[in-house]
Design a protein around this motif. Structure first.
Motif, PDB file in Angstrom:
ATOM      1  N   ASN A 164     -13.127 -27.477  -7.082  1.00  0.00           N
ATOM      2  CA  ASN A 164     -11.898 -26.784  -7.439  1.00  0.00           C
ATOM      3  C   ASN A 164     -11.463 -27.054  -8.870  1.00  0.00           C
ATOM      4  OD1 ASN A 164     -10.995 -25.665  -4.698  1.00  0.00           O
ATOM      5  ND2 ASN A 164     -11.455 -27.808  -4.253  1.00  0.00           N
ATOM      6  N   PRO A 165     -12.246 -26.664  -9.865  1.00  0.00           N
ATOM      7  CA  PRO A 165     -11.772 -26.782 -11.249  1.00  0.00           C
ATOM      8  C   PRO A 165     -10.656 -25.759 -11.466  1.00  0.00           C
ATOM      9  CG  PRO A 165     -13.831 -25.552 -11.188  1.00  0.00           C
ATOM     10  CD  PRO A 165     -13.560 -26.009  -9.774  1.00  0.00           C
ATOM     11  N   LEU A 166      -9.454 -26.222 -11.788  1.00  0.00           N
ATOM     12  CA  LEU A 166      -8.323 -25.302 -11.870  1.00  0.00           C
ATOM     13  C   LEU A 166      -8.347 -24.484 -13.153  1.00  0.00           C
ATOM     14  CD1 LEU A 166      -5.436 -27.407 -10.343  1.00  0.00           C
ATOM     15  CD2 LEU A 166      -7.076 -25.899  -9.256  1.00  0.00           C
ATOM     16  N   PHE A 167      -8.843 -25.072 -14.216  1.00  0.00           N
ATOM     17  CA  PHE A 167      -8.980 -24.330 -15.454  1.00  0.00           C
ATOM     18  C   PHE A 167     -10.343 -24.655 -16.058  1.00  0.00           C
ATOM     19  CE2 PHE A 167      -4.208 -24.514 -15.802  1.00  0.00           C
ATOM     20  CZ  PHE A 167      -4.010 -23.144 -15.796  1.00  0.00           C
ATOM     21  N   ASN A 168     -11.057 -23.632 -16.450  1.00  0.00           N
ATOM     22  CA  ASN A 168     -12.225 -23.860 -17.296  1.00  0.00           C
ATOM     23  C   ASN A 168     -11.747 -23.855 -18.740  1.00  0.00           C
ATOM     24  OD1 ASN A 168     -14.393 -24.212 -15.608  1.00  0.00           O
ATOM     25  ND2 ASN A 168     -14.739 -22.034 -15.338  1.00  0.00           N
ATOM     26  N   ARG A 169     -12.106 -24.876 -19.490  1.00  0.00           N
ATOM     27  CA  ARG A 169     -11.687 -24.924 -20.888  1.00  0.00           C
ATOM     28  C   ARG A 169     -12.728 -25.673 -21.704  1.00  0.00           C
ATOM     29  NH1 ARG A 169      -8.586 -29.082 -18.484  1.00  0.00           N
ATOM     30  NH2 ARG A 169      -8.505 -31.029 -19.664  1.00  0.00           N
ATOM     31  N   ASN A 170     -12.795 -25.382 -22.974  1.00  0.00           N
ATOM     32  CA  ASN A 170     -13.745 -26.050 -23.852  1.00  0.00           C
ATOM     33  C   ASN A 170     -13.454 -27.548 -23.864  1.00  0.00           C
ATOM     34  OD1 ASN A 170     -14.641 -23.488 -24.438  1.00  0.00           O
ATOM     35  ND2 ASN A 170     -13.747 -23.401 -26.476  1.00  0.00           N
ATOM     36  N   GLN A 171     -14.418 -28.316 -23.379  1.00  0.00           N
ATOM     37  CA  GLN A 171     -14.226 -29.760 -23.349  1.00  0.00           C
ATOM     38  C   GLN A 171     -15.545 -30.431 -22.955  1.00  0.00           C
ATOM     39  OE1 GLN A 171     -11.936 -31.396 -20.078  1.00  0.00           O
ATOM     40  NE2 GLN A 171     -12.241 -29.566 -18.839  1.00  0.00           N
ATOM     41  N   ILE A 172     -15.568 -31.742 -23.097  1.00  0.00           N
ATOM     42  CA  ILE A 172     -16.686 -32.565 -22.644  1.00  0.00           C
ATOM     43  C   ILE A 172     -16.132 -33.593 -21.670  1.00  0.00           C
ATOM     44  CG2 ILE A 172     -18.410 -34.274 -23.331  1.00  0.00           C
ATOM     45  CD1 ILE A 172     -18.762 -32.813 -25.935  1.00  0.00           C
ATOM     46  N   ALA A 173     -16.844 -33.798 -20.576  1.00  0.00           N
ATOM     47  CA  ALA A 173     -16.398 -34.738 -19.552  1.00  0.00           C
ATOM     48  C   ALA A 173     -17.526 -35.713 -19.229  1.00  0.00           C
ATOM     49  CB  ALA A 173     -15.967 -33.995 -18.294  1.00  0.00           C
ATOM     50  N   PHE A 174     -17.129 -36.900 -18.800  1.00  0.00           N
ATOM     51  CA  PHE A 174     -18.100 -37.925 -18.425  1.00  0.00           C
ATOM     52  C   PHE A 174     -17.687 -38.530 -17.099  1.00  0.00           C
ATOM     53  CE2 PHE A 174     -19.486 -42.392 -18.354  1.00  0.00           C
ATOM     54  CZ  PHE A 174     -20.865 -42.224 -18.479  1.00  0.00           C
ATOM     55  N   GLN A 175     -18.641 -38.639 -16.181  1.00  0.00           N
ATOM     56  CA  GLN A 175     -18.378 -39.226 -14.874  1.00  0.00           C
ATOM     57  C   GLN A 175     -19.459 -40.256 -14.589  1.00  0.00           C
ATOM     58  OE1 GLN A 175     -18.526 -35.875 -12.236  1.00  0.00           O
ATOM     59  NE2 GLN A 175     -16.464 -35.189 -12.706  1.00  0.00           N
ATOM     60  N   ALA A 176     -19.066 -41.367 -13.966  1.00  0.00           N
ATOM     61  CA  ALA A 176     -20.031 -42.400 -13.620  1.00  0.00           C
ATOM     62  C   ALA A 176     -19.591 -43.088 -12.340  1.00  0.00           C
ATOM     63  CB  ALA A 176     -20.160 -43.420 -14.756  1.00  0.00           C
ATOM     64  N   SER A 177     -20.549 -43.548 -11.575  1.00  0.00           N
ATOM     65  CA  SER A 177     -20.266 -44.308 -10.366  1.00  0.00           C
ATOM     66  C   SER A 177     -21.417 -45.259 -10.121  1.00  0.00           C
ATOM     67  CB  SER A 177     -20.077 -43.369  -9.171  1.00  0.00           C
ATOM     68  OG  SER A 177     -21.302 -42.706  -8.861  1.00  0.00           O
TER      69      SER A 177
END
Length: 922
Positions: free
Chosen positions: A586-599
């Motif tokens: 459920n991404p509420l807004f698509n916008r120009n950006q960079i994201a990082f996720q780690a687990s």
């Protein structure tokens, strides 16, 4: 006398207090220390001590430097008193408080920050605590009505704290007292926006005057003009058309339809009457009729720009973006100075991710009609899409101030606050949206996402169930096709919550319901893939649904975690490195950006695992790169496992209809005999397996029309598999010699595959048709070796081999599935597939040819809203697959048809089920 704009802003200050964001009619300002009143210009700034007045049949909207928004009604006057710094040291929480004097008139205040505004009147002062309220000074008293938040009303005689839904009156020399108001928001009806139906002034002066009054929110005065026109001519089509619009805005659907039909009957050749009728039909959830009506309107008056603009809106509701853009461009060509034409053009560009032209159109629309909230909303969305979240959110706040009773705008504002992680504010906006339009499922849906994010899964479940129950009410905005997609997204989200609550079977039911409702909805396929993860022998189904989700998805910020696309994962649980988050769906807004996720995870037996994913989106390009690792010594001898996966993915939207994607995956496996057997010491102590796979994939999606989509997938894989199985003399055959038997197997494999699929959706039937080709070239080397154990290292005393085998496999398949809605609650799945399988051993005589026809039949009957009966009968043929993935539907009426069998296995499957939901919680 005309005063040049230069003289208006001649006086400047170090820090402006407020800025005019909307000016309608005669709005004047008198600078501090000056005596002349001068016309206010858009975007003009004001300083402490300046006075602003709004004259008759006029409105204004001010944006304060410290965030509050102020909407001024006609015949209102204020004096700006500057800023006051809070004494608290929490600068980030307590912004500067703006002060103003409301001398006369009425105003609507909108603020989402605490203690940043104080309103003073001759009878009471109102201290604002991050709120939304209405205040009016008239007849020697002040009236205050709080819509949301808190206001402290105080004067020399006493004070009163007001909260949401409360109102009060203060008179000279008396303390403020509570006053009961049945419909508090009726006080701001003057601030509502009434969409235009007249394409320029007509021959009837009364109708023209009424239209002008509606444009500035003077609905009562406009109603009086309309009555005069109808008294003179009961068949006045223009007056009846305006009457229709008033009824639509006030949610009087029956009255709107009656007035619209009278308008058309009075003048069947009037495009204005047809436009009014389209609004009434849309309000009555009949979008198809509304579109037909507008097509007739542009046929009657081809030069009517407003009719073309409305037609563009309806084409967009049906997802027909090409026709929407064409109609919008036609509208602008006919009348570039009409705000509504520029607005629909902006949205047409925005749906095609052309944010530069969209922003140009929205800015032009705002210039032409500063009171219209829609171009402000569109401009906010365009800025957010360009990565400017704070600027975009501010535009949506202005849109909410311009049309405070719009549930849709409130939902979008809540989404913006959610993206900013302002969890204390997003919930407020969703609550207001629910109150403004209890039948709109949108705020319920987004509020469910919010509640799941803050770990309230049960409350989120209830909100999502409500959103699904209300889904068809979106018909006022969306076509049936788009509603199905909405329902699929909501059902997939509901399934995610069921899964998080531990209701795996219920999650699976919601997952396949989503896919069957809207086969083109990528989020439905994505969740069904995760639902399969909890079931044994469903690996092919899981990774196949994931592939279909990737091919159908638009450019977005939801990267595939590296291990999700791989089958035969030996992870210890579904948590940690294998977990998937709710936000992925459920991404509420698509916008120009960079994201990082780690687990990551760590455990006994030297167990450790982790993954990291970096993803980004820029305009029409999305990309991601991921790395996943899992390493353990296992729970016994030779139970170790080392599994490393890496992937790179990119997707480009060539046009709003066509996208291409490419992916590279690498996987390296090194493990012992980690399979679980009944007896603890029953394992192969010298079993070793080392695999390395490189997979390259190219995908394509093209939309011919909103109802017709083609997807394709083309893969190449190069794999090396080194397997060694060894065991000691199991029955003492070689006694008294201590020997070990070793069987090494080495496989080199190259594989190619290509699949195309066409998806078609109509109101009563949906079809999925496709064709696939799979080719595998496999070189197998095997041997037999005997070692004498006492030697160090063990000595090879006998060897036989290697034996070389070469296999060529070719597999072609065709399929057609149809989902037929026989009745409202009964869906029948009818289809068939055909497989042609050929295996040739070029080094021997192990050959196999098999051609098989596979009928498919399934039925799903929603006996009640809580009870579903399902049944299916179908024949299957174990496919030859690359990376275990295919585009063919994985289930028939919820029954899986792809298991991890040996290639070319054929079988029949029969199934029946009852899905029962007893309560909202069970």
């Amino acid at each position: 006398m005309i005063i040049a704009p230069l003289s208006v802003s001649a006086k400047t200050c170090e820090q402006w207090v407020a800025k005019a964001v909307s000016v309608e009619g005669k709005v004047e300002a008198k600078r501090d220390g000056e005596t002349q009143w001068q016309q206010v210009q858009p975007d003009e700034t004001f300083c402490a001590g300046d006075q602003i007045r709004v004259l008759d049949e006029s409105r204004a909207d001010l944006s304060f430097a410290n965030q509050p928004l102020l909407r001024l009604d006609q015949n209102s006057t204020i004096t700006l008193a500057g800023m006051e710094e809070e004494s608290s040291g929490l600068a980030d929480l307590f912004k500067s408080a703006a002060k103003l004097d409301l001398i006369e008139g009425a105003a609507h205040f909108f603020s989402r920050l605490p203690r940043n505004l104080e309103v003073r009147t001759g009878f009471v002062n109102a201290g604002v605590e991050g709120t939304e309220f209405f205040i009016k000074v008239a007849d020697n008293k002040t009236f205050i009505s709080v819509f949301e938040g808190k206001v402290l009303a105080a004067n020399e005689s006493g004070n009163l704290s007001l909260t949401s839904g409360q109102s009060a009156v203060a008179e000279a020399g008396k303390a403020p007292v509570l006053q009961v108001v049945a419909q508090p928001r009726d006080a701001v009806r003057w601030a509502l926006h009434y969409p235009p139906v007249l394409d320029g002034p007509g021959p009837d002066s009364l109708v023209n005057e009424a239209a002008q009054l509606l444009s500035v929110g003077r609905v009562d005065e406009a109603g009086s003009k309309i009555k005069q026109a109808l008294s003179a001519d009961p068949a006045n089509s223009g007056a009846l058309s305006l009457q229709t619009i008033i009824a639509v805005v006030q949610n009087d659907k029956e009255g709107a339809m009656n007035a619209a039909n009278k308008a058309v009957a009075a003048d069947p050749s009037s495009a204005t009457a047809q436009i009014a009728l389209s609004y009434a039909q849309q309000a009555g959830f009949d979008l198809e009729s509304a579109r037909v009506t507008l097509e007739k309107a542009v046929e009657l008056e081809p030069d009517n720009a407003l009719a073309w603009a409305r037609l563009a809106e309806l084409h967009s509701s049906f997802g027909d973006l090409d026709k929407a853009l064409e109609a919008a461009q036609k509208a602008v060509e006919l009348n570039p100075n009409l705000s509504r034409t520029q607005t629909v053009l902006g949205f047409a560009y925005l749906t095609q991710i052309n944010t530069i032209d969209a922003r140009t159109a929205f800015n032009k629309a705002i210039e032409l009609d500063q009171a219209d909230s829609l171009p402000r909303l569109g401009l906010g969305l365009a800025k957010i899409r360009d990565g400017k979240l704070e600027e975009g959110r501010r535009e949506i706040e202005i849109a909410a101030s311009l049309d405070s009773n719009s549930s849709l705008i409130r939902s979008y504002l809540g989404k913006a606050y959610y993206e900013e992680k302002r969890t204390d504010l997003d919930g407020r906006e969703y609550a207001i949206a629910k109150e403004l339009d209890p039948n709109d499922p949108t705020p319920w849906f987004y509020d469910a996402i919010r509640k799941q994010t803050i770990n309230q899964p049960v409350e989120a479940l209830h909100d999502l169930q409500t959103a699904i129950e209300l889904n068809d009410n979106r018909a006022v905005y969306r076509s049936k096709l788009m509603l199905d997609s909405d329902l699929a997204a909501r059902s997939a989200s509901l399934a995610r919550i069921y899964s998080d609550l531990g209701f795996q079977q219920r999650a699976l039911v919601e997952g396949y319901n989503s896919v069957n409702t809207a086969p083109t909805n990528y989020s439905a396929h994505r969740f069904l893939a995760d639902s399969y993860a909890a079931l044994p022998r469903h690996e092919i189904a899981r990774v196949s649904e994931l592939l279909q989700s990737q091919l159908l998805q638009p450019a977005n910020m939801t990267p595939i975690q590296p291990q999700l696309a791989e089958s035969s994962l030996g992870l210890v649980s579904s948590g940690g490195a294998a977990g998937a988050s709710f936000s992925e769906f459920n991404p509420l807004f698509n916008r120009n950006q960079i994201a990082f996720q780690a687990s990551g995870l760590i455990g006994e037996n030297s167990t450790k695992g982790g993954e990291a994913v970096i993803s980004g989106i820029y305009k029409k390009l999305s990309f991601s790169g991921g790395y996943s690792s899992f390493d353990t010594d296992g729970w016994g001898t030779n139970h170790d496992q080392d599994d490393v996966i890496a992937n790179i993915f990119g997707q480009l939207e060539l046009t709003h209809k066509t996208s291409i994607q490419a992916e590279y995956r690498n996987r390296e496996i090194d493990n012992g005999d980690w399979a679980q057997y009944f007896f603890e010491d029953n394992f192969f102590p010298t079993y070793r397996q080392k695999d390395e796979m490189d997979t390259y994939r190219i995908g394509i999606r093209h939309q011919f029309t909103p109802r017709s989509i083609v997807i394709g997938n083309f893969s190449y894989q190069d794999m090396t598999d080194n397997l060694t199985i060894g065991f000691y003399d199991p029955v003492g055959f070689f006694e008294p010699y201590d020997l070990e038997l070793i069987f090494p197997y080495n496989t080199d494999q190259e594989a190619h595959s290509g699949e195309l699929q066409h998806l078609f959706s109509a109101e009563k039937i949906k079809t999925v048709a496709g064709v696939g080709y799979f080719s595998i070239e496999q070189d197998l080397s095997s041997a037999f070796e005997v070692y004498y154990i006492p030697d160090e290292p063990p000595s090879l005393i006998f060897a036989d081999g290697p034996y070389l085998q070469k296999f060529d496999i070719d597999h072609v398949n065709f399929y057609l599935y149809s989902y037929i809605q026989m009745l409202k609650d009964i869906t029948v799945t009818l289809g068939a597939s055909y497989d042609s399988f050929e295996l040739d051993e070029t080094t021997g005589d192990q050959n196999l040819d098999n051609d098989q026809f596979n009928p498919k039949l399934g039925i799903s009957w929603d006996l009640t809203p809580d009870t579903t009966l399902r049944g299916a009968a179908f024949k299957t043929f174990k496919r030859t697959l690359i990376t275990d993935q295919t585009l063919e539907p994985t289930q028939v009426a919820g029954f899986n048809q792809f298991y991890d069998d040996v290639n070319a296995t054929d079988s029949w499957r029969y199934g029946g089920a009852v899905d029962q939901k007893f309560t909202k919680d069970f």
